[in-house]
Design a protein around this motif. Structure first.
Motif, PDB file in Angstrom:
ATOM      1  N   LEU A 175       1.088  -1.315   0.042  1.00 16.64           N
ATOM      2  CA  LEU A 175       0.166   0.134   0.140  1.00 16.64           C
ATOM      3  C   LEU A 175       0.871   1.296  -0.070  1.00 16.64           C
ATOM      4  N   GLY A 176       0.564   2.000  -0.862  1.00 16.62           N
ATOM      5  CA  GLY A 176       1.498   3.228  -0.965  1.00 16.62           C
ATOM      6  C   GLY A 176       0.536   4.528  -0.906  1.00 16.62           C
ATOM      7  N   ALA A 177       1.349   5.555   0.049  1.00 20.98           N
ATOM      8  CA  ALA A 177       0.515   6.844   0.265  1.00 20.98           C
ATOM      9  C   ALA A 177       1.662   7.930   0.376  1.00 20.98           C
ATOM     10  N   SER A 178       1.404   9.087   0.477  1.00 18.61           N
ATOM     11  CA  SER A 178       2.384  10.216   0.907  1.00 18.61           C
ATOM     12  C   SER A 178       3.143   9.985   1.980  1.00 18.61           C
ATOM     13  N   ALA A 179       4.372  10.683   1.851  1.00 14.19           N
ATOM     14  CA  ALA A 179       5.405  10.365   3.084  1.00 14.19           C
ATOM     15  C   ALA A 179       4.877  10.738   4.412  1.00 14.19           C
ATOM     16  N   ARG A 180       3.694  11.316   4.525  1.00 12.55           N
ATOM     17  CA  ARG A 180       3.151  11.612   5.957  1.00 12.55           C
ATOM     18  C   ARG A 180       2.613  10.470   6.419  1.00 12.55           C
ATOM     19  N   SER A 181       2.257   9.475   5.498  1.00 14.61           N
ATOM     20  CA  SER A 181       1.625   8.088   5.908  1.00 14.61           C
ATOM     21  C   SER A 181       2.694   7.064   6.036  1.00 14.61           C
ATOM     22  N   ALA A 182       3.575   7.028   5.448  1.00 18.78           N
ATOM     23  CA  ALA A 182       4.589   5.985   5.019  1.00 18.78           C
ATOM     24  C   ALA A 182       5.165   5.836   6.389  1.00 18.78           C
ATOM     25  N   LEU A 207      -0.969  -3.853   7.245  1.00 21.05           N
ATOM     26  CA  LEU A 207       0.211  -3.684   6.152  1.00 21.05           C
ATOM     27  C   LEU A 207       0.720  -2.166   6.834  1.00 21.05           C
ATOM     28  N   VAL A 208       1.796  -2.045   6.536  1.00 20.63           N
ATOM     29  CA  VAL A 208       2.543  -1.037   6.906  1.00 20.63           C
ATOM     30  C   VAL A 208       2.641  -0.019   5.320  1.00 20.63           C
ATOM     31  N   VAL A 209       2.272   0.977   5.546  1.00 20.03           N
ATOM     32  CA  VAL A 209       2.169   1.874   4.388  1.00 20.03           C
ATOM     33  C   VAL A 209       3.621   2.389   3.812  1.00 20.03           C
ATOM     34  N   VAL A 210       3.802   2.245   2.536  1.00 19.39           N
ATOM     35  CA  VAL A 210       5.140   2.895   2.435  1.00 19.39           C
ATOM     36  C   VAL A 210       5.019   4.103   1.279  1.00 19.39           C
ATOM     37  N   GLU A 211       6.068   4.754   0.940  1.00 17.61           N
ATOM     38  CA  GLU A 211       6.056   5.959  -0.126  1.00 17.61           C
ATOM     39  C   GLU A 211       5.593   5.143  -1.496  1.00 17.61           C
ATOM     40  N   CYS A 212       5.296   5.991  -2.363  1.00 21.36           N
ATOM     41  CA  CYS A 212       5.052   5.720  -3.635  1.00 21.36           C
ATOM     42  C   CYS A 212       6.167   5.765  -4.689  1.00 21.36           C
ATOM     43  N   ALA A 233       8.788   3.451  -6.929  1.00 19.73           N
ATOM     44  CA  ALA A 233       8.834   2.259  -7.646  1.00 19.73           C
ATOM     45  C   ALA A 233       9.667   1.248  -7.132  1.00 19.73           C
ATOM     46  N   SER A 234      10.524   1.386  -6.450  1.00 17.78           N
ATOM     47  CA  SER A 234      11.645   0.565  -5.762  1.00 17.78           C
ATOM     48  C   SER A 234      10.628  -0.254  -4.693  1.00 17.78           C
ATOM     49  N   GLU A 235       9.804   0.391  -3.941  1.00 19.16           N
ATOM     50  CA  GLU A 235       9.122  -0.143  -2.865  1.00 19.16           C
ATOM     51  C   GLU A 235       8.012  -1.282  -3.465  1.00 19.16           C
ATOM     52  N   PHE A 236       7.560  -1.247  -4.934  1.00 20.14           N
ATOM     53  CA  PHE A 236       6.569  -1.934  -5.592  1.00 20.14           C
ATOM     54  C   PHE A 236       7.335  -2.848  -6.332  1.00 20.14           C
ATOM     55  N   ALA A 237       8.409  -3.224  -6.402  1.00 19.27           N
ATOM     56  CA  ALA A 237       9.143  -3.877  -7.493  1.00 19.27           C
ATOM     57  C   ALA A 237       8.810  -5.358  -7.575  1.00 19.27           C
ATOM     58  N   ASP A 238       8.350  -6.015  -6.619  1.00 14.52           N
ATOM     59  CA  ASP A 238       7.690  -7.303  -6.986  1.00 14.52           C
ATOM     60  C   ASP A 238       6.207  -7.646  -6.868  1.00 14.52           C
ATOM     61  N   CYS A 239       5.688  -6.450  -7.167  1.00 10.78           N
ATOM     62  CA  CYS A 239       4.195  -6.464  -7.232  1.00 10.78           C
ATOM     63  C   CYS A 239       3.817  -6.975  -8.894  1.00 10.78           C
ATOM     64  N   ASP A 240       2.709  -7.677  -9.033  1.00 12.02           N
ATOM     65  CA  ASP A 240       2.617  -8.190 -10.569  1.00 12.02           C
ATOM     66  C   ASP A 240       1.565  -7.256 -10.968  1.00 12.02           C
ATOM     67  N   VAL A 241       1.157  -6.243 -10.334  1.00  6.02           N
ATOM     68  CA  VAL A 241       0.236  -5.169 -10.970  1.00  6.02           C
ATOM     69  C   VAL A 241      -0.006  -4.206  -9.841  1.00  6.02           C
ATOM     70  N   VAL A 242       0.022  -2.893 -10.236  1.00  6.44           N
ATOM     71  CA  VAL A 242      -0.360  -1.850  -9.264  1.00  6.44           C
ATOM     72  C   VAL A 242      -1.653  -0.958  -9.654  1.00  6.44           C
ATOM     73  N   PHE A 243      -2.336  -0.922  -8.665  1.00 10.39           N
ATOM     74  CA  PHE A 243      -3.619  -0.105  -9.057  1.00 10.39           C
ATOM     75  C   PHE A 243      -3.527   1.348  -8.586  1.00 10.39           C
ATOM     76  N   SER A 244      -3.711   2.338  -9.272  1.00  8.33           N
ATOM     77  CA  SER A 244      -3.272   3.906  -8.714  1.00  8.33           C
ATOM     78  C   SER A 244      -4.896   4.461  -8.492  1.00  8.33           C
ATOM     79  N   GLY A 245      -4.726   4.714  -7.442  1.00 12.34           N
ATOM     80  CA  GLY A 245      -5.968   5.802  -6.936  1.00 12.34           C
ATOM     81  C   GLY A 245      -5.574   7.248  -6.550  1.00 12.34           C
ATOM     82  N   LEU A 246      -4.276   7.486  -7.054  1.00 10.54           N
ATOM     83  CA  LEU A 246      -3.588   8.800  -6.961  1.00 10.54           C
ATOM     84  C   LEU A 246      -4.273  10.061  -7.171  1.00 10.54           C
ATOM     85  N   ASP A 247      -4.253  11.035  -6.757  1.00 12.39           N
ATOM     86  CA  ASP A 247      -4.987  12.306  -7.071  1.00 12.39           C
ATOM     87  C   ASP A 247      -4.121  12.573  -8.446  1.00 12.39           C
TER      88      ASP A 247
END
Ligand code: 11C
Length: 359
Positions: free
Chosen positions: A33-40, A63-68, A70-84
């Motif tokens: 799960l990715g969000a802003s630095a404030r939530s990471a 799940l611990v939130v990480v910053e958005c 790419a290196s944090e998500f490298a082993d994801c098969d798919v990434v869904f973006s609900g970003l503003d």
């Protein structure tokens, strides 16, 4: 094997919807799960708690939130973006460049000619290009990252009956649409209103009419010989958009004119809508609706409260199909704006990609 899914913008309203739809999914597991630095660095429950109306599924709680990044998500098969949209452009591009598959609800790349704009109930065929490009890139050991966009929510409801009718009767030349849109489309829930909607209608939604007029033509257009998704439909679309005091479900009053001089009858139009079967149903995708378009006969339907959750919000409801004295036909469309209009479309796109061996 279950595929690993990441969600960007996890604390926002679309991100939360992605998380809810993925929490019990048979083919994808919530992995990052990715969000802003404030939530990471915070557990998801903690990061999202300022949203008073958040529903947190057990699989996301710890799940611990990480910053958005790419290196944090490298082993994801798919990434869904609900970003503003103010954050989505750079982040999604970085993810694509690093080889990740991004399915985005943001508007940033919807108009890009190399990015498909997909409402999976109607133009899943545009994903053929992605499947081909990915297979070629894999064979050549090149970057297989790409972005696919889902449409604006009111566009998603509109294009499904239009596409079903075009498939049966040929081109539609003119469309007018007047929308009555729910507050969740603006990111608000009934308990947390951002503006004075009760006892009111706001006859303006920033950028919405342009999206309806433009996205509809990209989605319903064909793919060019060079595999680009430039605007290829010659349809004229005129939209007027209103915000109304409804929590979920966009209602749209639509009039259409066929290009052909041989007009179908009202009964034939209804039958074509009922008979339409989407590729997601043919492929047996787990979230596919049982019936793509429900045609209602009662004079006062569809209504958001009664009809938005048909087939878990993945089906479209159409009612009041009748002749139009100015155009050919008019009817009402209802769609669940946060399911098939947003996160649900993203999930269905991923399910189709999985069935086609792209993920
Ligand atoms: C609304 N259509 O209801 C908007 C929300 O382009 O995905 C979705 C905005 C978008 O106000």
């Amino acid at each position: 094997a279950i595929k690993k899914a990441g969600v960007l913008g996890a604390t926002g309203s679309v991100g939360q919807k992605f998380i809810l739809l993925l929490a019990e999914h048979p083919e994808f597991e919530l992995y990052k799960l990715g969000a802003s630095a404030r939530s990471a660095g915070k557990p998801y429950t903690e990061a999202v708690k300022w949203r008073q109306t958040a529903t947190i599924p057990p699989s996301a709680t710890d799940l611990v939130v990480v910053e958005c990044k790419a290196s944090e998500f490298a082993d994801c098969d798919v990434v869904f973006s609900g970003l503003d949209s103010d954050a989505a452009g750079d982040i999604e591009n970085e993810f694509k460049e690093s080889g990740l598959v991004v399915i985005s609800n943001a508007k940033n790349y919807r108009r890009a000619p190399d990015v498909p704009l997909v409402v999976p109930l109607i133009n899943a065929s545009h994903l053929d290009v992605v499947a081909r490009r990915v297979k070629q890139a894999r064979a050549a050991n090149k970057n297989t990252g790409f972005i696919i966009c889902n449409s604006n929510c009111s566009t998603a409801g509109l294009v499904v009956p239009l596409g079903a009718l075009i498939a049966k009767f040929g081109d539609i030349s003119d469309v007018t649409v007047t929308t009555l849109q729910a507050i969740s489309g603006a990111g608000f829930s009934p308990g947390v209103l951002g503006f004075d909607i009760l006892d009111n209608v706001i006859p303006y939604i920033s950028g919405e009419e342009e999206k309806l007029e433009w996205e509809t033509k990209k989605i319903l257009g064909s793919v060019a010989e060079d595999d680009s998704f430039a605007l290829r439909s010659t349809m004229t679309v005129s939209a007027q958009c209103n915000r109304v005091a409804v929590s979920d479900g966009h209602l749209e009053c639509v009039s259409i004119k066929f290009a052909t001089p041989n007009k179908p009858s009202v009964e034939q139009v209804k039958q074509a809508l009922r008979d339409y079967v989407s590729e997601s149903q043919i492929l047996g995708c787990p979230s596919a609706p049982k019936q793509c378009i429900y045609v209602l006969e009662e004079a006062d339907r569809p209504q958001p409260r009664l009809d938005r959750n048909r087939d878990n919000g993945y089906a479209i409801s159409v009612g009041r199909v009748r002749e139009d004295p100015v155009f050919d036909f008019k009817f009402i469309v209802l769609s669940h704006n946060t399911v098939i209009g947003a996160a649900g479309s993203g999930i269905l796109i991923a399910e189709i990609l999985l069935k086609r061996g792209v993920l």
